[in-house]
Design a protein around this motif. Structure first.
Motif, PDB file in Angstrom:
ATOM      1  N   UNK A 286      47.644  51.633  22.790  1.00  0.00           N
ATOM      2  CA  UNK A 286      48.096  50.461  23.552  1.00  0.00           C
ATOM      3  C   UNK A 286      49.296  49.814  22.860  1.00  0.00           C
ATOM      4  N   UNK A 287      49.216  49.671  21.532  1.00  0.00           N
ATOM      5  CA  UNK A 287      50.322  49.098  20.769  1.00  0.00           C
ATOM      6  C   UNK A 287      51.582  49.950  20.912  1.00  0.00           C
ATOM      7  N   UNK A 288      51.424  51.260  20.810  1.00  0.00           N
ATOM      8  CA  UNK A 288      52.585  52.154  20.899  1.00  0.00           C
ATOM      9  C   UNK A 288      53.228  52.088  22.278  1.00  0.00           C
ATOM     10  N   UNK A 289      52.416  52.150  23.308  1.00  0.00           N
ATOM     11  CA  UNK A 289      52.942  52.096  24.671  1.00  0.00           C
ATOM     12  C   UNK A 289      53.680  50.789  24.936  1.00  0.00           C
ATOM     13  N   UNK A 290      53.106  49.697  24.446  1.00  0.00           N
ATOM     14  CA  UNK A 290      53.722  48.394  24.670  1.00  0.00           C
ATOM     15  C   UNK A 290      55.009  48.250  23.858  1.00  0.00           C
TER      16      UNK A 290
ATOM     17  N   UNK B 252      57.463  41.256  21.816  1.00  0.00           N
ATOM     18  CA  UNK B 252      58.618  40.456  21.425  1.00  0.00           C
ATOM     19  C   UNK B 252      59.622  41.409  20.794  1.00  0.00           C
ATOM     20  N   UNK B 253      60.756  41.614  21.472  1.00  0.00           N
ATOM     21  CA  UNK B 253      61.695  42.682  21.115  1.00  0.00           C
ATOM     22  C   UNK B 253      60.928  44.005  21.169  1.00  0.00           C
ATOM     23  N   UNK B 254      60.779  44.686  20.043  1.00  0.00           N
ATOM     24  CA  UNK B 254      59.998  45.924  20.031  1.00  0.00           C
ATOM     25  C   UNK B 254      58.733  45.768  19.189  1.00  0.00           C
ATOM     26  N   UNK B 255      58.374  44.526  18.941  1.00  0.00           N
ATOM     27  CA  UNK B 255      57.184  44.231  18.144  1.00  0.00           C
ATOM     28  C   UNK B 255      56.061  43.746  19.040  1.00  0.00           C
TER      29      UNK B 255
END
Length: 239
Positions: A176-180, A222-225
């Motif tokens: 989920x973190x990677x996809x987001x 937020x940005x890519x975080x």
């Protein structure tokens, strides 16, 4: 046609309920009480499991002991051609887990997605776990395709994305973190097993749990975080 006192309610569970917690009725009782009727009509839709006979039997075994009138809707062996009238007779629609991709495809083929949206807008309560949670959102993290966790476009009754089994399956959180972070899925909610997100309209009203340590999470980009915010549920049992 029956309606609840509060319109457009969805309870999206990460896991739990009768199929995962047969000795823990807290989430299922919470759902029944939302209807404000002595014996609400509850229809189980097991499409995602291929209308598994064992799953259907589990439902009747569990809800037959609760104060309600249980029924189920099979799309593989439908008992009526008038799905709309049958759905509108219900107070609660309870969607089981399984393969969300197949669920979405079959519902659209039968135009059940349109019927359920109309019923929801008329006050019929929608709920479900796993596939029965993901399906209501715009997108979900699914294991419908063997060997992969992928993004699935869903019905869009609720905005954003959803990921169930956040503590029950180790790969859920990192995927989920990677996809987001890559912008491949929209911001949304994740739920541990035993947690239910109770929406009225598109607003998250409350979070409940059948397990004292279970949590829900809001994921934002937020940005890519990725920012993961822990949301504390109300535990439905005795503390």
């Amino acid at each position: 046609m029956t309606t609840s006192l509060v319109a457009k309610q969805i309870i999206a569970m990460g896991g739990g309920g009768f199929s995962m917690e047969p000795d823990n009725t807290l989430l299922d009782l919470y759902i029944l009480r939302l209807c404000k009727k002595k014996t609400p009509k509850v229809c189980f839709i097991p499409t995602a499991s291929g209308d598994s006979d064992k799953y259907i039997v589990k439902f009747y075994s569990a809800f037959g002991q609760l104060l309600c009138k249980p029924s189920h809707l099979s799309l593989f062996n439908p008992h009526t051609s008038d799905l709309r009238s049958f759905i509108f007779e219900q107070d609660i629609i309870y969607v089981g887990g399984g393969n969300t991709k197949n669920l979405i495809a079959l519902w659209k083929e039968w135009e059940l997605d349109h019927v359920l949206r109309e019923a929801w807008e008329s006050g019929v309560i929608l709920c479900g776990l796993s596939a029965g949670s993901i399906c209501w959102f715009e997108e979900g993290v699914t294991d419908s395709i063997p060997g992969n966790m992928t993004v699935l476009k869903c019905l869009g009754f609720l905005k954003g994305s959803n990921c169930p089994h956040y503590d029950g399956e180790a790969e859920r959180r990192p995927v989920y973190h990677q996809l987001l972070s890559q912008g491949l899925i929209s911001e949304g909610y994740a739920t541990d097993d035993g947690v239910g997100l109770h929406f009225i309209g598109n607003q998250l009203k409350t979070i409940v749990s059948s397990r004292p340590q279970a949590k829900a999470y809001r994921l934002e980009r937020i940005d890519q975080t990725v920012k993961e915010i822990t949301l504390e549920p109300t535990y439905l049992g005795k503390k």
